[in-house]
Scaffold this motif. Structure first.
Motif, short mmCIF file in Angstrom:
data_model
loop_
_atom_site.label_atom_id
_atom_site.label_comp_id
_atom_site.label_asym_id
_atom_site.label_seq_id
_atom_site.Cartn_x
_atom_site.Cartn_y
_atom_site.Cartn_z
N UNK A 203 -41.80 33.62 9.39
CA UNK A 203 -42.35 34.54 10.37
C UNK A 203 -41.48 34.79 11.58
N UNK A 204 -40.20 34.50 11.48
CA UNK A 204 -39.28 34.74 12.60
C UNK A 204 -37.88 34.94 12.06
N UNK A 205 -37.01 35.52 12.88
CA UNK A 205 -35.63 35.75 12.45
C UNK A 205 -34.86 34.43 12.42
N UNK A 206 -33.80 34.38 11.63
CA UNK A 206 -32.92 33.22 11.57
C UNK A 206 -32.25 33.05 12.92
N UNK A 207 -32.47 31.89 13.55
CA UNK A 207 -31.97 31.69 14.91
C UNK A 207 -31.15 30.43 15.07
N UNK A 208 -30.89 30.09 16.31
CA UNK A 208 -29.99 28.97 16.61
C UNK A 208 -30.55 27.64 16.12
N UNK A 209 -31.86 27.45 16.20
CA UNK A 209 -32.44 26.19 15.71
C UNK A 209 -32.31 26.07 14.20
N UNK A 210 -32.49 27.20 13.51
CA UNK A 210 -32.28 27.19 12.06
C UNK A 210 -30.82 26.88 11.74
N UNK A 211 -29.93 27.46 12.51
CA UNK A 211 -28.50 27.23 12.30
C UNK A 211 -28.17 25.75 12.47
N UNK A 212 -28.83 25.10 13.42
CA UNK A 212 -28.57 23.68 13.66
C UNK A 212 -29.01 22.85 12.46
N UNK A 213 -30.16 23.19 11.88
CA UNK A 213 -30.64 22.48 10.69
C UNK A 213 -29.65 22.64 9.55
N UNK A 214 -29.24 23.89 9.31
CA UNK A 214 -28.31 24.17 8.21
C UNK A 214 -26.98 23.47 8.43
N UNK A 215 -26.51 23.47 9.67
CA UNK A 215 -25.22 22.85 9.96
C UNK A 215 -25.26 21.35 9.65
N UNK A 216 -26.38 20.71 9.96
CA UNK A 216 -26.49 19.28 9.68
C UNK A 216 -26.48 19.01 8.18
N UNK A 217 -27.15 19.88 7.42
CA UNK A 217 -27.19 19.68 5.97
C UNK A 217 -25.84 19.96 5.33
#
Length: 645
Positions: free
Chosen positions: A289-303
């Protein structure tokens, strides 16, 4: 350190959370000698197991990729969590109530134990919705899934359920399980009305939204009935568990494949995630329900772990050094706008960023229905670099057949090229831009350089260099201390020194404390082993080891080690022993220490002989006599030691 969590609570979590049980949920472990387990590493591809776990010291280490740590670091790496998140997750799992220090940053606002109650409410609700999907009143929900080529096993795999049309079906069920009204409101499962609370989700197809650990923290619900006046998709509101900017649907299913394949495919909906996974694209996730943002990027970067220099380069094979992020968007204007937003998030990755757009505008779910799994795989395989897509999308809005249109296109596209993070890619895209517009390369190069000096537009964040997340994911950790070359494994002295440290870390209770603690700081000739010995001495030596529970001794040594030595300590703490009979481990440890003492005495004999040879027996009889007496004493000590052995 654990940030706001009290140190003694972190130690208790390390002690209570059995590392073999935590690791076993991700890795098949088999016995590998006394007190040791091994399996295939979950962090890199391998055919022969090099991933070792030693439960009694609470450590793990992979001798293939050289990753290692304790139970907390394992959860951090496998689930992409921060240090604090991992401690809280493990504390919940083993039933430890954490206490937080005052000040220093944000802290949880929920009452002690409330988080577990909210998680339990979501577990019960998820099971309830799943059961309702196959009830008589859910025909329309089953039809919706069937029309999109999803069967019962698919629904069960993703936990899809159905919220009944009544106002209080879930409410009555949860009340019957002992949940209070305050808990139900806090969970986001209920809405507040003038007459009391009622089910938030009614007459809808429901997907459980889980965090990286697999815990359900919210739901996404799709409208099925025309009389439903609500939005097409309705999600859980913001709660202490559910933050829409920090969750990705499907992350619990995709996390291991993301870490293994170093790829993330970002799709736009729940059914798209299902279609992608069922088509073999098991790294697919979606925002909620929201655009891909900085918090999502942080999760992906850790993985992805894409924090090494050189990431983001695409190789001739088509693979990307540092991994890749693939955004899938509809081919309409909204999809193109989303791609432009994603361009800004690209600056947060070292991974190569791509965009995959189906020309006819079909999403992955529609592609699977029309062309089968092959269609979804072809969409991802046909991805194009995000930079190229954004630049071409920008150019499409101008008439390139006119001089005015070409100049305007250059002014619009030059800042985009100037905003590309990779300085090696930037001139290449400037050259390509010249060809797309039909202008000479030098003019385009100057325009890009001018745009770079003027600054990237506010719609695109300035390029940043991502850093490895610190324990609280707030500040980078800069390794300090000397860097040691690996000792030569063929060197018998280095091997014996290493084995003495291995038994001191793994079986301190069997090491003769008086003998070990008497070793001088020069006892270890190998620099790396000397550094570990220094850390053991700083932690209190073998006498100090007795004051620590089994799992905390190694942690105490690591805390006394420079940053560059901690990995060496961890490796030694997990290293396999050549002795695999439990009943003789005690004797083996004592034998190693005796051999090491013998080595030290042999060095002293050699030093004494060398000193004696340098003296003149006629010119300095007193010094020569003292040196000779010292040699005899050391040789006698060594002889007595060998007679004991």
């Amino acid at each position: 350190m654990a940030g706001l969590i009290r140190r003694e609570d972190v130690d208790a979590v390390r002690e209570r959370a059995r590392i073999d049980e935590i690791v076993s949920s991700h890795v098949t472990l088999k016995p590998a000698g006394v007190g040791s387990l091994k399996g295939l590493c979950p962090f890199h591809d391998e055919r022969s197991p090099s991933f070792h776990v030693r439960p009694q010291v609470g450590r793990w280490h992979c001798f293939g990729c050289n990753e290692g740590g304790d139970v907390i670091s394992f959860v951090q790496k496998i689930d992409g969590m921060t240090f604090t998140e991992a401690v809280e997750y493990l504390a919940d799992r083993v039933g430890i109530q954490l206490r937080y220090e005052e000040g220093g940053g944000p802290r949880r606002t929920e009452e002690p134990g409330k988080r577990q109650r909210l998680l339990e409410a979501h577990r019960v609700a998820s099971q309830f919705f799943s059961e309702q999907l196959f009830a008589p009143g859910a025909t329309v929900a089953r039809t919706f899934l069937a029309e999109r080529s999803f069967d019962r096993s698919d629904a069960e795999r993703f936990g899809v359920g159905f919220a009944p049309t009544g106002w209080d079906a879930l409410l009555r069920h949860l009340r019957g399980r002992g949940f209070t009204e305050a808990e139900l409101i806090a969970s986001g499962l209920m809405s507040q009305g003038q007459r009391g609370i009622y089910d938030r989700f009614r007459g809808r197809l429901v997907w459980p939204i889980r965090d990286v650990t697999g815990e359900t923290i919210g739901f996404g619900a799709r409208k099925l009935f025309d009389e439903d006046q609500g939005p097409k998709y309705l999600n859980t509101p913001e709660t202490t568990l559910y933050k829409k900017s920090q969750v990705l649907y499907g992350i619990d299913l995709a996390k291991r494949e993301i870490a293994k394949n170093r790829q993330v495919v970002v799709v736009e909906g729940y059914t798209d995630v299902m279609a992608a996974h069922l088509s073999g694209i098991t790294t697919a996730v979606a925002t909620c329900g929201t655009a891909f943002g900085s918090d999502h990027a942080r999760i992906v970067r850790r993985l992805l772990g894409d924090t090494t220099a050189g990431g983001g380069l695409q190789l001739a094979s088509g693979a990307s050094l540092g991994g890749e992020i693939v955004f899938t968007f509809d081919g309409d204007a909204a999809g193109q706008k989303a791609a432009v937003r994603a361009f800004g998030e690209d600056q947060r990755f070292y991974a190569q960023t791509f965009v995959a757009v189906e020309p006819s505008g079909m999403d992955p779910c529609e592609l699977r229905m029309a062309h089968g799994p092959e269609g979804v795989r072809a969409l991802v395989e046909g991805r194009q670099p995000l930079f190229e897509f954004v630049i071409r999308t920008t150019l499409d809005t101008f008439d390139l057949d006119t001089a005015e249109g070409r100049v305007a296109a250059l002014r619009a596209a030059a800042p985009v090229v100037a905003g590309i993070r990779d300085t090696a890619l930037r001139p290449e895209y400037a050259r390509m831009l010249a060809g797309w517009i039909g202008m000479d390369s030098e003019s385009v190069r100057r325009a890009v350089a001018a745009a770079g000096k003027a600054g990237v537009p506010q719609t695109l964040p300035a390029p940043v260099r991502p850093l490895a997340p610190a324990p609280d994911d707030a500040a980078p950790v800069v390794p300090s201390g000397p860097v040691f070359s690996p000792p030569d494994p063929r060197d018998p002295v280095a091997r014996l020194e290493r084995q003495a440290l291995v038994v001191a870390l793994q079986y301190p209770q069997f090491v003769p404390a008086e003998e070990f603690d008497a070793f001088p700081d020069t006892a270890f000739a190998t620099p790396a082993w000397r550094a570990v010995h220094d850390a053991i001495r700083a932690a209190g030596g073998m006498a100090g080891a007795a004051a620590h529970p089994a799992g905390q001794w190694v942690e105490a040594v690591i805390e006394q080690s420079p940053e560059t030595v901690r990995g060496i300590v961890n490796q030694l703490a997990v290293a396999p022993l050549p002795e695999d009979r439990e009943n003789v481990i005690h004797g083996y440890v004592k034998g190693v220490i005796k051999a090491f003492v013998d080595l030290g005495l042999t060095r002293r004999v050699a030093d004494a002989k060398s000193r004696l040879q340098r003296l003149d027996p006629a010119g300095d009889q007193e010094a020569y006599g003292a040196a000779f007496a010292e040699l005899l004493a050391v040789e006698r000590e060594r002889r007595e030691l060998r007679e004991q052995v």
